[in-house]
Every structure is written in structure tokens, then in C-alpha cells.
Design a protein around this motif. Sequence first.
Motif, PDB file in Angstrom:
ATOM      1  N   ALA A  10       0.727  -1.274   0.009  1.00 49.52           N
ATOM      2  CA  ALA A  10      -0.072   0.111  -0.021  1.00 49.52           C
ATOM      3  C   ALA A  10       0.722   1.265   0.024  1.00 49.52           C
ATOM      4  CB  ALA A  10      -1.020   0.013   1.018  1.00 49.52           C
ATOM      5  N   THR A  11       0.336   2.335  -0.631  1.00 50.07           N
ATOM      6  CA  THR A  11       0.974   3.635  -0.555  1.00 50.07           C
ATOM      7  C   THR A  11       0.425   4.229   0.797  1.00 50.07           C
ATOM      8  OG1 THR A  11       0.948   3.766  -2.939  1.00 50.07           O
ATOM      9  CG2 THR A  11       1.107   5.773  -1.543  1.00 50.07           C
ATOM     10  N   LEU A  12       1.619   4.849   1.344  1.00 44.19           N
ATOM     11  CA  LEU A  12       1.301   5.437   2.813  1.00 44.19           C
ATOM     12  C   LEU A  12       1.377   6.971   2.429  1.00 44.19           C
ATOM     13  CD1 LEU A  12       3.916   3.137   4.759  1.00 44.19           C
ATOM     14  CD2 LEU A  12       1.417   2.826   4.528  1.00 44.19           C
ATOM     15  N   GLN A  13       0.941   7.549   3.649  1.00 39.93           N
ATOM     16  CA  GLN A  13       0.635   8.927   3.729  1.00 39.93           C
ATOM     17  C   GLN A  13       1.121   9.701   4.958  1.00 39.93           C
ATOM     18  OE1 GLN A  13      -2.849  10.550   2.263  1.00 39.93           O
ATOM     19  NE2 GLN A  13      -2.439  12.613   2.898  1.00 39.93           N
ATOM     20  N   ILE A  14       1.787  10.683   4.913  1.00 40.76           N
ATOM     21  CA  ILE A  14       2.442  11.534   6.095  1.00 40.76           C
ATOM     22  C   ILE A  14       1.526  12.424   6.582  1.00 40.76           C
ATOM     23  CG2 ILE A  14       4.250  12.843   6.983  1.00 40.76           C
ATOM     24  CD1 ILE A  14       6.152  11.783   4.711  1.00 40.76           C
ATOM     25  N   SER A  15       1.119  12.482   7.893  1.00 45.70           N
ATOM     26  CA  SER A  15       0.050  13.210   8.335  1.00 45.70           C
ATOM     27  C   SER A  15       0.782  14.648   8.755  1.00 45.70           C
ATOM     28  CB  SER A  15      -0.407  12.724   9.583  1.00 45.70           C
ATOM     29  OG  SER A  15      -1.300  11.464   9.480  1.00 45.70           O
ATOM     30  N   PRO A  16       0.107  15.920   8.799  1.00 43.95           N
ATOM     31  CA  PRO A  16       0.734  17.099   9.062  1.00 43.95           C
ATOM     32  C   PRO A  16       1.123  16.801  10.713  1.00 43.95           C
ATOM     33  CG  PRO A  16      -1.618  17.523   8.228  1.00 43.95           C
ATOM     34  CD  PRO A  16      -1.269  15.827   8.193  1.00 43.95           C
ATOM     35  N   GLY A  17       2.260  17.383  10.771  1.00 43.22           N
ATOM     36  CA  GLY A  17       2.707  17.224  12.350  1.00 43.22           C
ATOM     37  C   GLY A  17       3.218  18.433  12.855  1.00 43.22           C
ATOM     38  N   GLU A  18       3.992  18.508  13.854  1.00 42.54           N
ATOM     39  CA  GLU A  18       4.549  19.596  14.441  1.00 42.54           C
ATOM     40  C   GLU A  18       6.221  19.362  14.860  1.00 42.54           C
ATOM     41  OE1 GLU A  18       2.344  19.508  18.269  1.00 42.54           O
ATOM     42  OE2 GLU A  18       3.167  17.613  18.929  1.00 42.54           O
ATOM     43  N   ALA A  19       6.504  20.620  15.174  1.00 42.65           N
ATOM     44  CA  ALA A  19       8.079  20.607  15.548  1.00 42.65           C
ATOM     45  C   ALA A  19       8.117  20.731  17.214  1.00 42.65           C
ATOM     46  CB  ALA A  19       8.597  21.947  14.992  1.00 42.65           C
ATOM     47  N   ARG A  20       8.977  19.793  17.652  1.00 47.87           N
ATOM     48  CA  ARG A  20       9.440  19.677  19.140  1.00 47.87           C
ATOM     49  C   ARG A  20      10.905  19.147  19.159  1.00 47.87           C
ATOM     50  NH1 ARG A  20       4.804  16.445  19.759  1.00 47.87           N
ATOM     51  NH2 ARG A  20       6.183  14.313  20.520  1.00 47.87           N
ATOM     52  N   ASP A  21      11.518  20.168  19.963  1.00 46.26           N
ATOM     53  CA  ASP A  21      13.050  19.807  20.371  1.00 46.26           C
ATOM     54  C   ASP A  21      13.745  19.568  18.904  1.00 46.26           C
ATOM     55  OD1 ASP A  21      12.642  19.550  22.986  1.00 46.26           O
ATOM     56  OD2 ASP A  21      11.985  17.382  22.788  1.00 46.26           O
ATOM     57  N   ASN A  22      13.287  20.501  18.039  1.00 46.22           N
ATOM     58  CA  ASN A  22      13.980  20.636  16.764  1.00 46.22           C
ATOM     59  C   ASN A  22      14.108  19.656  15.743  1.00 46.22           C
ATOM     60  OD1 ASN A  22      15.344  23.336  17.336  1.00 46.22           O
ATOM     61  ND2 ASN A  22      16.838  22.146  18.664  1.00 46.22           N
ATOM     62  N   CYS A  23      12.988  18.611  16.109  1.00 41.79           N
ATOM     63  CA  CYS A  23      12.683  17.415  15.131  1.00 41.79           C
ATOM     64  C   CYS A  23      11.073  17.916  14.860  1.00 41.79           C
ATOM     65  CB  CYS A  23      12.646  16.127  16.036  1.00 41.79           C
ATOM     66  SG  CYS A  23      14.161  15.845  16.802  1.00 41.79           S
ATOM     67  N   TYR A  24      10.860  16.973  13.794  1.00 41.96           N
ATOM     68  CA  TYR A  24       9.565  16.988  13.407  1.00 41.96           C
ATOM     69  C   TYR A  24       8.749  15.790  13.591  1.00 41.96           C
ATOM     70  CZ  TYR A  24       5.751  16.882   9.614  1.00 41.96           C
ATOM     71  OH  TYR A  24       4.841  17.128   8.948  1.00 41.96           O
ATOM     72  N   PHE A  25       7.474  16.031  14.459  1.00 47.92           N
ATOM     73  CA  PHE A  25       6.914  14.822  14.948  1.00 47.92           C
ATOM     74  C   PHE A  25       5.470  14.476  14.038  1.00 47.92           C
ATOM     75  CE2 PHE A  25       9.663  15.308  18.113  1.00 47.92           C
ATOM     76  CZ  PHE A  25       9.883  14.213  18.861  1.00 47.92           C
ATOM     77  N   SER A  26       5.426  13.497  13.439  1.00 45.30           N
ATOM     78  CA  SER A  26       4.128  13.285  12.710  1.00 45.30           C
ATOM     79  C   SER A  26       3.494  11.905  12.623  1.00 45.30           C
ATOM     80  CB  SER A  26       4.331  13.675  11.173  1.00 45.30           C
ATOM     81  OG  SER A  26       3.166  13.729  10.281  1.00 45.30           O
TER      82      SER A  26
END
Length: 203
Positions: A136-152
Motif C-alpha cells: 500500500a501507498t502510505l501518507q504522512i500526516s501533518p505534524g509539529e516541531a518539538r525539540d528541533n525535530c519533526y513529529f508526525s
Amino acid sequence: MKISPKATTSVLLTSLFLLGACGKKKSESANNQYTVQSSKVATKKSEKSSSTAKSSSKATEGSPENTLASSFSNAEMQATTSQSQILKPANTSSSIDVDALINDDLTTIVGDWSNDLGETITINPDRQVTSTHRTATLQISPGEARDNCYFSGIGDPTQLVGGAGFIVIPAGVPNPHFGDVTDFDRILIGQSVAADEHPFTRN
């Protein structure tokens, strides 16, 4: 019967001689006993002193408290050195723009990424992700920045369950779970911290 004065004198002298000899033997015997006892006491004191010195030496050199303190000090020094080496990579340059990622611009992570398990993912600008290990093709959800990293999050958009975490860690930024730092960009995909053991790196 008469005893001559000469014979009396001879008997008295003999008695005195015998008494003197006995007294001398007793005195010598007493002196010998005293000498032996004194020697034994001195020997015991010497042995006790030696034993005390050995015990004191062992207590100082090999006691659990001192050994543990020494071990703890060495372990603490090694941990500090190890942490210092981890947190200071030779090269910390990164091409990832976390601010752009939270603004829906995935340009800086677009492309192919692989992990040590042989899986390769391809990230597209429209948040679509394909994997060599999934159909299956996956999709990245909108995320946020924490501790200079990107969480999604990432998952199959046609399924309500089965998603996983999607974390982007730029080079030079500490891992949010363990604090380790690398000189290359990483992406973690998984449902637990086990994903930290198999990060995706840019091809």
C-alpha cells in the motif's frame, strides 16, 4: 652417744648447701618460666599487631565500600566521556528545514531513504510514501516541531488503524528518546522506540 662438734658442723654445712641448691633451682625455674611466658606474651602481641595491620590494610584496599566507590567513579567518568563523544559529532550540517516541514513543505526530505533492515522508502512532495516492504501507498500526516525535530504520523489513508509514528531528526540534533546525536539526517518510522534501532538514512 656423743656427737662430735666436727660432725655437727659438717651436717649443718651439708644441709645449708642442699637448701641453697634447691633454692637456686627454684629461682632459675621461676626465672625460666617467667622468660618463657614473657616470650609467649611478646609473640602473641606481635602476632596480634601483625594481624591488625593486615586487617587494616585489607579494609583500606579491598573493602566493598572503597571498591564500589572506585568503580562508580570510573563508570561515571566513562559515561561522561561516552556522552561527550556522542553529543559532539564531527559534522552536524543538515539539509532538513523543520520549519518548512510543519508548513506542509516536504522538499527537504523528499527522495529515497533506507534502513539497515533493507527497507527503502520514497517520500514524495505530496506526502505520499512508497515502501519496498509494503504494497500500500502510505501518507504522512501533518505534524509539529518539538525539540528541533519533526513529529508526525504515517499510515495507509484507506485504513482507520495500523498507523505509525514518523519522526524526522536532523543531523546534529539529539534523538528525542535517547539523546544520541549523529552527523547525518534520520527518519524514524514505527510504533515503539524499537524504531530508533533501525533509522532511515538518506540514500
